[in-house]
Design a protein around this motif. Structure first.
Motif, PDB file in Angstrom:
ATOM      1  N   PHE A  27       0.880  -1.177   0.000  1.00  0.00           N
ATOM      2  CA  PHE A  27       0.000   0.000   0.000  1.00  0.00           C
ATOM      3  C   PHE A  27       0.917   1.228   0.000  1.00  0.00           C
ATOM      4  CE2 PHE A  27       0.804  -1.439   4.299  1.00  0.00           C
ATOM      5  CZ  PHE A  27       1.151  -0.287   4.985  1.00  0.00           C
ATOM      6  N   LEU A 143       6.483   8.767   8.736  1.00  0.00           N
ATOM      7  CA  LEU A 143       5.695   7.939   7.823  1.00  0.00           C
ATOM      8  C   LEU A 143       4.240   8.374   7.893  1.00  0.00           C
ATOM      9  CD1 LEU A 143       5.983   5.360   6.029  1.00  0.00           C
ATOM     10  CD2 LEU A 143       5.219   4.047   8.009  1.00  0.00           C
ATOM     11  N   HIS A 168       8.786   0.712   3.191  1.00  0.00           N
ATOM     12  CA  HIS A 168       7.747   0.567   4.213  1.00  0.00           C
ATOM     13  C   HIS A 168       6.868  -0.626   3.856  1.00  0.00           C
ATOM     14  CE1 HIS A 168       3.823   1.669   2.443  1.00  0.00           C
ATOM     15  NE2 HIS A 168       4.591   2.124   1.487  1.00  0.00           N
ATOM     16  N   GLY A 169       6.000  -1.002   4.840  1.00  0.00           N
ATOM     17  CA  GLY A 169       5.080  -2.112   4.598  1.00  0.00           C
ATOM     18  C   GLY A 169       5.712  -3.462   4.901  1.00  0.00           C
ATOM     19  N   GLY A 172      11.044  -3.857   9.719  1.00  0.00           N
ATOM     20  CA  GLY A 172      12.389  -3.354   9.432  1.00  0.00           C
ATOM     21  C   GLY A 172      12.355  -2.101   8.564  1.00  0.00           C
ATOM     22  N   GLY A 173      11.159  -1.750   8.058  1.00  0.00           N
ATOM     23  CA  GLY A 173      11.049  -0.557   7.212  1.00  0.00           C
ATOM     24  C   GLY A 173      11.462   0.714   7.962  1.00  0.00           C
ATOM     25  N   MET A 174      11.102   0.760   9.237  1.00  0.00           N
ATOM     26  CA  MET A 174      11.421   1.942  10.054  1.00  0.00           C
ATOM     27  C   MET A 174      12.942   2.181  10.068  1.00  0.00           C
ATOM     28  SD  MET A 174      10.561   2.304  14.120  1.00  0.00           S
ATOM     29  CE  MET A 174      11.261   0.714  14.588  1.00  0.00           C
ATOM     30  N   ARG A 177      14.317   3.399   6.779  1.00  0.00           N
ATOM     31  CA  ARG A 177      14.018   4.801   6.440  1.00  0.00           C
ATOM     32  C   ARG A 177      14.942   5.783   7.153  1.00  0.00           C
ATOM     33  NH1 ARG A 177       8.851   2.533   6.964  1.00  0.00           N
ATOM     34  NH2 ARG A 177       8.600   3.240   9.108  1.00  0.00           N
ATOM     35  N   SER A 215       3.350   7.722  17.474  1.00  0.00           N
ATOM     36  CA  SER A 215       2.664   6.960  16.431  1.00  0.00           C
ATOM     37  C   SER A 215       1.170   7.275  16.497  1.00  0.00           C
ATOM     38  CB  SER A 215       2.923   5.466  16.662  1.00  0.00           C
ATOM     39  OG  SER A 215       2.106   4.699  15.815  1.00  0.00           O
ATOM     40  N   ILE A 234      -9.822  -2.750  16.102  1.00  0.00           N
ATOM     41  CA  ILE A 234      -8.450  -2.241  16.086  1.00  0.00           C
ATOM     42  C   ILE A 234      -8.142  -1.473  17.383  1.00  0.00           C
ATOM     43  CG2 ILE A 234      -6.814  -0.724  14.897  1.00  0.00           C
ATOM     44  CD1 ILE A 234      -8.110  -1.488  12.267  1.00  0.00           C
ATOM     45  N   MET A 242      -0.922  -0.754  24.231  1.00  0.00           N
ATOM     46  CA  MET A 242      -0.436   0.447  24.925  1.00  0.00           C
ATOM     47  C   MET A 242      -0.372   0.211  26.437  1.00  0.00           C
ATOM     48  SD  MET A 242       0.161   2.835  22.569  1.00  0.00           S
ATOM     49  CE  MET A 242       1.054   1.452  21.913  1.00  0.00           C
ATOM     50  N   HIS A 295       0.330  -5.599  18.444  1.00  0.00           N
ATOM     51  CA  HIS A 295       0.719  -4.827  17.258  1.00  0.00           C
ATOM     52  C   HIS A 295       0.686  -5.691  16.005  1.00  0.00           C
ATOM     53  CE1 HIS A 295       3.113  -2.397  14.439  1.00  0.00           C
ATOM     54  NE2 HIS A 295       2.402  -1.432  14.994  1.00  0.00           N
ATOM     55  N   PHE A 299      -1.493  -4.542  12.842  1.00  0.00           N
ATOM     56  CA  PHE A 299      -0.756  -4.440  11.574  1.00  0.00           C
ATOM     57  C   PHE A 299      -1.474  -5.302  10.524  1.00  0.00           C
ATOM     58  CE2 PHE A 299       2.398  -5.970   8.564  1.00  0.00           C
ATOM     59  CZ  PHE A 299       3.223  -4.882   8.320  1.00  0.00           C
ATOM     60  N   PHE A 302      -4.857  -3.841   9.533  1.00  0.00           N
ATOM     61  CA  PHE A 302      -4.673  -2.677   8.667  1.00  0.00           C
ATOM     62  C   PHE A 302      -4.377  -3.135   7.237  1.00  0.00           C
ATOM     63  CE2 PHE A 302      -2.100   0.662   6.685  1.00  0.00           C
ATOM     64  CZ  PHE A 302      -2.906   1.767   6.899  1.00  0.00           C
TER      65      PHE A 302
HETATM   66  C1  HEM Z   1       4.747  -0.040  11.848  1.00  0.00           C
HETATM   67  C2  HEM Z   1      -0.075  -0.323  11.931  1.00  0.00           C
HETATM   68  C3  HEM Z   1      -0.032   1.857  16.234  1.00  0.00           C
HETATM   69  C4  HEM Z   1       4.712   1.059  16.554  1.00  0.00           C
HETATM   70  C5  HEM Z   1       3.435  -0.196  11.475  1.00  0.00           C
HETATM   71  C6  HEM Z   1       2.987  -0.480  10.145  1.00  0.00           C
HETATM   72  C7  HEM Z   1       1.634  -0.569  10.156  1.00  0.00           C
HETATM   73  C8  HEM Z   1       1.221  -0.326  11.500  1.00  0.00           C
HETATM   74  C9  HEM Z   1       0.700  -0.874   8.986  1.00  0.00           C
HETATM   75  C10 HEM Z   1       3.883  -0.634   8.925  1.00  0.00           C
HETATM   76  C11 HEM Z   1       4.118   0.740   8.381  1.00  0.00           C
HETATM   77  C12 HEM Z   1       4.854   0.694   7.094  1.00  0.00           C
HETATM   78  O1  HEM Z   1       6.072   0.435   7.109  1.00  0.00           O
HETATM   79  O2  HEM Z   1       4.219   0.904   6.069  1.00  0.00           O
HETATM   80  C13 HEM Z   1      -0.498   0.272  13.097  1.00  0.00           C
HETATM   81  C14 HEM Z   1      -1.866   0.564  13.420  1.00  0.00           C
HETATM   82  C15 HEM Z   1      -1.857   1.203  14.613  1.00  0.00           C
HETATM   83  C16 HEM Z   1      -0.469   1.277  15.049  1.00  0.00           C
HETATM   84  C17 HEM Z   1      -3.070   0.217  12.519  1.00  0.00           C
HETATM   85  C18 HEM Z   1      -2.998   1.745  15.427  1.00  0.00           C
HETATM   86  C19 HEM Z   1      -4.265   1.705  15.071  1.00  0.00           C
HETATM   87  C20 HEM Z   1       1.258   1.837  16.694  1.00  0.00           C
HETATM   88  C21 HEM Z   1       1.691   2.367  17.955  1.00  0.00           C
HETATM   89  C22 HEM Z   1       3.031   2.121  18.060  1.00  0.00           C
HETATM   90  C23 HEM Z   1       3.436   1.454  16.845  1.00  0.00           C
HETATM   91  C24 HEM Z   1       0.798   3.133  18.924  1.00  0.00           C
HETATM   92  C25 HEM Z   1       3.987   2.440  19.159  1.00  0.00           C
HETATM   93  C26 HEM Z   1       3.860   3.450  19.997  1.00  0.00           C
HETATM   94  C27 HEM Z   1       5.137   0.699  15.300  1.00  0.00           C
HETATM   95  C28 HEM Z   1       6.524   0.537  14.926  1.00  0.00           C
HETATM   96  C29 HEM Z   1       6.528   0.227  13.563  1.00  0.00           C
HETATM   97  C30 HEM Z   1       5.142   0.211  13.127  1.00  0.00           C
HETATM   98  C31 HEM Z   1       7.736   0.672  15.841  1.00  0.00           C
HETATM   99  C32 HEM Z   1       7.745  -0.003  12.680  1.00  0.00           C
HETATM  100  C33 HEM Z   1       8.017  -1.455  12.482  1.00  0.00           C
HETATM  101  C34 HEM Z   1       9.178  -1.653  11.537  1.00  0.00           C
HETATM  102  O3  HEM Z   1       9.235  -0.985  10.493  1.00  0.00           O
HETATM  103  O4  HEM Z   1      10.035  -2.487  11.830  1.00  0.00           O
HETATM  104  N1  HEM Z   1       2.347  -0.107  12.288  1.00  0.00           N
HETATM  105  N2  HEM Z   1       0.319   0.686  14.116  1.00  0.00           N
HETATM  106  N3  HEM Z   1       2.335   1.294  16.047  1.00  0.00           N
HETATM  107  N4  HEM Z   1       4.344   0.487  14.202  1.00  0.00           N
HETATM  108 FE1  HEM Z   1       2.330   0.519  14.194  1.00  0.00          FE
END
Ligand code: HEM
Length: 347
Positions: A27, A143, A168-169, A172-174, A177, A215, A234, A242, A295, A299, A302
């Motif tokens: 996406f 992002l 991304h997606g 490890g994308g974080m 980047r 985030s 979700i 959290m 998470h 993920f 989503f």
């Molecule tokens: C990455 C969904 C909340 C921490 C992601 C990604 C998605 C996602 C789809 C991949 C993003 C990409 O690279 O395109 C969600 C959804 C959330 C949410 C739907 C809430 C409704 C949070 C929260 C935190 C968090 C509150 C931490 C405070 C992370 C981290 C990554 C990530 C650290 C990076 C993982 C990586 O690239 O290795 N999340 N997230 N997320 N999310 Fe969430």
């Protein structure tokens, strides 16, 4: 598609990316761009903390003073407000300010430091804190799941990538980047130490490599079935994740976590929240995101929904992540309880 790493921050890699060069994300997503001309930005979290209705009035008046300060002198370029109840059951309200460089922040601070240093702050009957983080642009990534709105540091930077980004997606994308990940392991060293100036005024000297995330979720335009999915499936999972980080995070390297609702005071839009946490290092944060059932589940949800709706998702997600040097963190807590922010678990 373009690289998340801005052209002027690209360099020959000595460390591999986790994705292949021809990877196609499932996406689209964008990153904030904009060159403030500085190599270090400033994010400040200014908070009040209280318990009980009587103290609530006082706390809200103090927060108004903090917001006024943020708009006075070399004003913060973006100011946002949010609230949460912490793990010890105290109410907290926070004003977040963003400055384009350290000089701007220092000019602002010159004007307001006397107010903070005044011993009267220690006897407000309300906790007060300021947490300043100064990420280098090489150690910051953002992002956005939608291209029409920026948030946080993105509002200050003012622009976004012209095209969707590639890194991304996937887990490890974080890291991929972050410009610094081209050549650095982004490991941590050292420990947090509490430095008490007076019994009620404490500073935390932090360590190298702290990873910080904000985030955010914006469901203000979400309706119908998508809203039901967000509210019923979700969000409760997000809340459980959290709560886990808030209550049990220390054991997995999460120094503190706050699940905040964006305040509607001063024209703030409703239906927006964000998780904000600080971690021992980027690896600990990655590990939770990739492996914790909460998470992983959100993920997955989503991804499923975004694919079913062919990208026409109204839920907006954004995040900003920074890896910080020890001296790029200024942490002061006045009359706050021991679990507050970076005091939590520090010695
Ligand atoms: C990455 C969904 C909340 C921490 C992601 C990604 C998605 C996602 C789809 C991949 C993003 C990409 O690279 O395109 C969600 C959804 C959330 C949410 C739907 C809430 C409704 C949070 C929260 C935190 C968090 C509150 C931490 C405070 C992370 C981290 C990554 C990530 C650290 C990076 C993982 C990586 O690239 O290795 N999340 N997230 N997320 N999310 Fe969430």
């Amino acid at each position: 598609m373009e690289s998340a790493i801005a052209p002027h921050l690209r360099c020959p890699r000595s460390r591999e990316r986790r994705s292949a060069d021809d990877f196609q994300p499932p996406f689209p997503a964008w990153t904030a761009r904009g060159n403030t001309g500085s190599s270090q930005l400033v994010m400040g979290y200014f908070g009040v903390q209280w318990r009980g209705d009587a103290e609530g009035e006082k706390a809200k008046a103090l927060l108004s003073e903090l917001v006024r300060q943020l708009g006075t002198g070399v004003a913060a370029q973006n100011v946002e407000r949010a609230e949460f109840i912490d793990g010890a059951g105290w109410d907290n309200e926070v004003a977040i300010g963003y400055w384009p460089d350290e000089a701007a922040y220092q000019s602002w601070w010159q004007q307001h430091q006397a107010w903070w240093a005044d011993p009267a702050r220690e006897n407000e009957g309300v906790g007060l804190y300021r947490e300043l983080f100064l990420p280098r642009t090489t150690h910051l990534e953002t992002l956005f799941s939608a291209s029409d709105r920026l948030e946080g540091v993105g509002i200050m930077l003012g622009e976004r990538s012209a095209e969707p980004i590639q890194e991304h997606g996937y887990w490890g994308g974080m890291r991929d980047r972050l410009p610094a990940s081209q050549t650095e392991a982004l490991a941590s060293s050292g420990a947090r130490k509490i430095v008490s100036e007076t019994p009620r005024r404490r500073f935390v000297s932090s360590h190298e490599g702290v990873a910080l995330i904000r985030s955010g979720q914006d469901w203000s335009d979400v309706t119908g079935e998508e809203l039901a999915l967000y509210r019923d499936r979700i969000e409760p999972t997000l809340r459980a994740g959290m709560d886990f980080l808030r209550d049990e995070g220390l054991a997995i390297g999460c120094h503190f976590n706050r699940y905040m609702q964006v305040s509607t005071a001063n024209g703030g839009k409703p239906c927006r929240s964000f998780g904000m946490s600080a971690w021992r290092d980027l690896a600990a944060m990655e590990n939770w995101a990739e492996h914790h059932p909460t998470h992983k589940a959100i993920f997955g949800d989503f991804l499923q929904v975004v694919q079913a709706l062919q990208g026409r998702l109204d839920l907006r997600l954004f995040h900003e992540v920074a890896v910080l040097q020890a001296d790029a963190q200024i942490l002061e807590y006045i009359g706050c309880h021991d679990q507050t922010g970076m005091l939590n678990g520090a010695v």
